[in-house]
Design an enzyme around this catalytic site. Sequence first.
Site, PDB file in Angstrom:
ATOM      1  N   ASN A  11       0.868  -1.179   0.000  1.00 15.93           N
ATOM      2  CA  ASN A  11       0.000   0.000   0.000  1.00 15.93           C
ATOM      3  C   ASN A  11       0.901   1.224   0.000  1.00 15.93           C
ATOM      4  O   ASN A  11       1.519   1.536   1.023  1.00 15.93           O
ATOM      5  CB  ASN A  11      -0.894  -0.051   1.252  1.00 15.93           C
ATOM      6  CG  ASN A  11      -1.723   1.204   1.421  1.00 15.93           C
ATOM      7  OD1 ASN A  11      -1.763   2.055   0.524  1.00 15.93           O
ATOM      8  ND2 ASN A  11      -2.376   1.321   2.565  1.00 15.93           N
ATOM      9  N   TRP A  12       0.960   1.880  -1.135  1.00 11.52           N
ATOM     10  CA  TRP A  12       1.858   3.037  -1.241  1.00 11.52           C
ATOM     11  C   TRP A  12       1.293   4.280  -0.566  1.00 11.52           C
ATOM     12  O   TRP A  12       1.988   5.300  -0.470  1.00 11.52           O
ATOM     13  CB  TRP A  12       2.156   3.327  -2.718  1.00 11.52           C
ATOM     14  CG  TRP A  12       3.232   2.459  -3.307  1.00 11.52           C
ATOM     15  CD1 TRP A  12       3.769   1.324  -2.756  1.00 11.52           C
ATOM     16  CD2 TRP A  12       3.913   2.662  -4.555  1.00 11.52           C
ATOM     17  NE1 TRP A  12       4.744   0.805  -3.582  1.00 11.52           N
ATOM     18  CE2 TRP A  12       4.850   1.608  -4.702  1.00 11.52           C
ATOM     19  CE3 TRP A  12       3.825   3.620  -5.570  1.00 11.52           C
ATOM     20  CZ2 TRP A  12       5.696   1.505  -5.814  1.00 11.52           C
ATOM     21  CZ3 TRP A  12       4.658   3.509  -6.681  1.00 11.52           C
ATOM     22  CH2 TRP A  12       5.582   2.467  -6.799  1.00 11.52           C
ATOM     23  N   LYS A  13       0.026   4.215  -0.142  1.00  5.77           N
ATOM     24  CA  LYS A  13      -0.624   5.372   0.491  1.00  5.77           C
ATOM     25  C   LYS A  13      -0.442   6.620  -0.395  1.00  5.77           C
ATOM     26  O   LYS A  13      -0.401   6.493  -1.614  1.00  5.77           O
ATOM     27  CB  LYS A  13      -0.089   5.563   1.920  1.00  5.77           C
ATOM     28  CG  LYS A  13      -0.181   4.259   2.722  1.00  5.77           C
ATOM     29  CD  LYS A  13       0.024   4.432   4.198  1.00  5.77           C
ATOM     30  CE  LYS A  13      -0.133   3.071   4.873  1.00  5.77           C
ATOM     31  NZ  LYS A  13      -0.044   3.143   6.339  1.00  5.77           N
ATOM     32  N   HIS A  95      -9.454   0.917   5.028  1.00  5.88           N
ATOM     33  CA  HIS A  95      -8.185   1.138   5.729  1.00  5.88           C
ATOM     34  C   HIS A  95      -8.427   2.065   6.922  1.00  5.88           C
ATOM     35  O   HIS A  95      -9.243   2.986   6.843  1.00  5.88           O
ATOM     36  CB  HIS A  95      -7.156   1.750   4.768  1.00  5.88           C
ATOM     37  CG  HIS A  95      -5.770   1.723   5.336  1.00  5.88           C
ATOM     38  ND1 HIS A  95      -5.351   2.632   6.286  1.00  5.88           N
ATOM     39  CD2 HIS A  95      -4.728   0.879   5.134  1.00  5.88           C
ATOM     40  CE1 HIS A  95      -4.098   2.357   6.624  1.00  5.88           C
ATOM     41  NE2 HIS A  95      -3.695   1.291   5.949  1.00  5.88           N
ATOM     42  N   GLU A  97      -6.836   4.475   7.991  1.00  2.00           N
ATOM     43  CA  GLU A  97      -6.633   5.891   7.677  1.00  2.00           C
ATOM     44  C   GLU A  97      -7.879   6.476   6.998  1.00  2.00           C
ATOM     45  O   GLU A  97      -8.204   7.649   7.196  1.00  2.00           O
ATOM     46  CB  GLU A  97      -5.364   6.056   6.826  1.00  2.00           C
ATOM     47  CG  GLU A  97      -4.112   5.817   7.677  1.00  2.00           C
ATOM     48  CD  GLU A  97      -2.897   5.290   6.928  1.00  2.00           C
ATOM     49  OE1 GLU A  97      -2.870   5.348   5.684  1.00  2.00           O
ATOM     50  OE2 GLU A  97      -1.971   4.816   7.608  1.00  2.00           O
ATOM     51  N   GLU A 165      -4.956  -4.906  10.674  1.00  2.36           N
ATOM     52  CA  GLU A 165      -3.928  -3.884  10.860  1.00  2.36           C
ATOM     53  C   GLU A 165      -4.202  -3.136  12.163  1.00  2.36           C
ATOM     54  O   GLU A 165      -5.050  -2.223  12.188  1.00  2.36           O
ATOM     55  CB  GLU A 165      -3.953  -2.889   9.694  1.00  2.36           C
ATOM     56  CG  GLU A 165      -3.697  -3.529   8.341  1.00  2.36           C
ATOM     57  CD  GLU A 165      -3.189  -2.513   7.328  1.00  2.36           C
ATOM     58  OE1 GLU A 165      -2.068  -2.698   6.851  1.00  2.36           O
ATOM     59  OE2 GLU A 165      -3.886  -1.529   7.051  1.00  2.36           O
ATOM     60  N   SER A 210       3.796  -2.143  10.224  1.00  2.48           N
ATOM     61  CA  SER A 210       5.239  -2.206  10.433  1.00  2.48           C
ATOM     62  C   SER A 210       5.867  -3.538  10.029  1.00  2.48           C
ATOM     63  O   SER A 210       6.821  -4.002  10.660  1.00  2.48           O
ATOM     64  CB  SER A 210       5.585  -1.859  11.887  1.00  2.48           C
ATOM     65  OG  SER A 210       5.201  -0.520  12.178  1.00  2.48           O
ATOM     66  N   GLY A 231       2.958  -1.176   4.191  1.00  3.71           N
ATOM     67  CA  GLY A 231       2.978   0.243   3.854  1.00  3.71           C
ATOM     68  C   GLY A 231       4.368   0.696   3.474  1.00  3.71           C
ATOM     69  O   GLY A 231       4.856   0.432   2.376  1.00  3.71           O
ATOM     70  N   GLY A 232       5.048   1.360   4.413  1.00  4.48           N
ATOM     71  CA  GLY A 232       6.350   1.969   4.142  1.00  4.48           C
ATOM     72  C   GLY A 232       7.348   1.072   3.430  1.00  4.48           C
ATOM     73  O   GLY A 232       8.034   1.517   2.493  1.00  4.48           O
TER      74      GLY A 232
HETATM   75  P1  13P Z   1       3.280   0.384   7.559  1.00  5.81           P
HETATM   76  O1  13P Z   1       3.763  -0.932   6.950  1.00  5.81           O
HETATM   77  O2  13P Z   1       3.979   1.571   7.016  1.00  5.81           O
HETATM   78  O3  13P Z   1       3.231   0.298   9.039  1.00  5.81           O
HETATM   79  O4  13P Z   1       1.738   0.544   7.064  1.00  5.81           O
HETATM   80  C1  13P Z   1       0.864  -0.501   7.201  1.00  5.81           C
HETATM   81  C2  13P Z   1      -0.378  -0.184   6.457  1.00  5.81           C
HETATM   82  O5  13P Z   1      -1.145   0.671   6.877  1.00  5.81           O
HETATM   83  C3  13P Z   1      -0.630  -0.903   5.208  1.00  5.81           C
HETATM   84  O6  13P Z   1      -1.926  -0.687   4.750  1.00  5.81           O
END
Ligand code: 13P
Length: 247
Positions: A11-13, A95, A97, A165, A210, A231-232
């Site tokens: 997920n590149w957000k 998600h 967020e 998550e 994470s 994510g990251g």
């Molecule tokens: P991180 O891997 O950056 O913690 O993000 C997780 C996430 O929200 C994937 O959707």
Amino acid sequence: MTAPRPLIAGNWKMNGLAASLAEAKAVAAGLGDTAARVALCPSATLVAQMAWTLKDSAVLVGGQDCHAQASGAHTGDVAAEQLADAGAKLVIVGHSERRADHGETDAAVAAKTLAALRAGLEPIVCVGETLEQRKAGDTLAVVTGQVRGSLPAELAGKAFSVAYEPVWAIGTGLTPTTPEIEDVHRAIRATLTELFGEAGRAVPILYGGSVKPSNAVEILHADEVGGALVGGASLKADDFLGIIRAL
Ligand code: 13P
């Protein structure tokens, strides 16, 4: 019932420009033999270009959200049909967020999940507790409640996954212990079999929060973990490939 094929989705957000497609290309080039289905979910602006870039590869492209309706006067939103038209095969819905920034309720997430199915997209439905809810001992009730509220009955017989998550583990470097992850994943599995019968056993339950190459082996081999939502660490091909290779 055969075990579901694990899904590792990035997920590149709200990150990534056209130049970042080089990372997607590097993921495709470095994939090799893997038991996983692999997907990257960039911002809507990059879905079409990424799908074109990856068209001859095994890496699937997904959206990060979709509107519940197929079209209409919803400035700034993206319909599931538009994502599919741009080459997406999957879409993340619910998600944390989106739930936090846009007030998305379980009912809204269920409507988006239906929209994904209508457009032929495979939904990745996200759930997870906040730190306050975990501290209050409410994790299992919160998460199984989100699963019940966010998964419409129309998912029966369709390909989809659930991503657990924990909100407090996202982007923080913190992760639950393996037994904590397993407790929640087992509770999600029990809810899925209650809702969908035997077919509920074949639904991949992804862990997200994470995930990185250094913890991926342990997380991906935990009981009832059927992949990861990253994510990251999905922004850099080397890190994402390190996670995929941990399977
Ligand atoms: P991180 O891997 O950056 O913690 O993000 C997780 C996430 O929200 C994937 O959707």
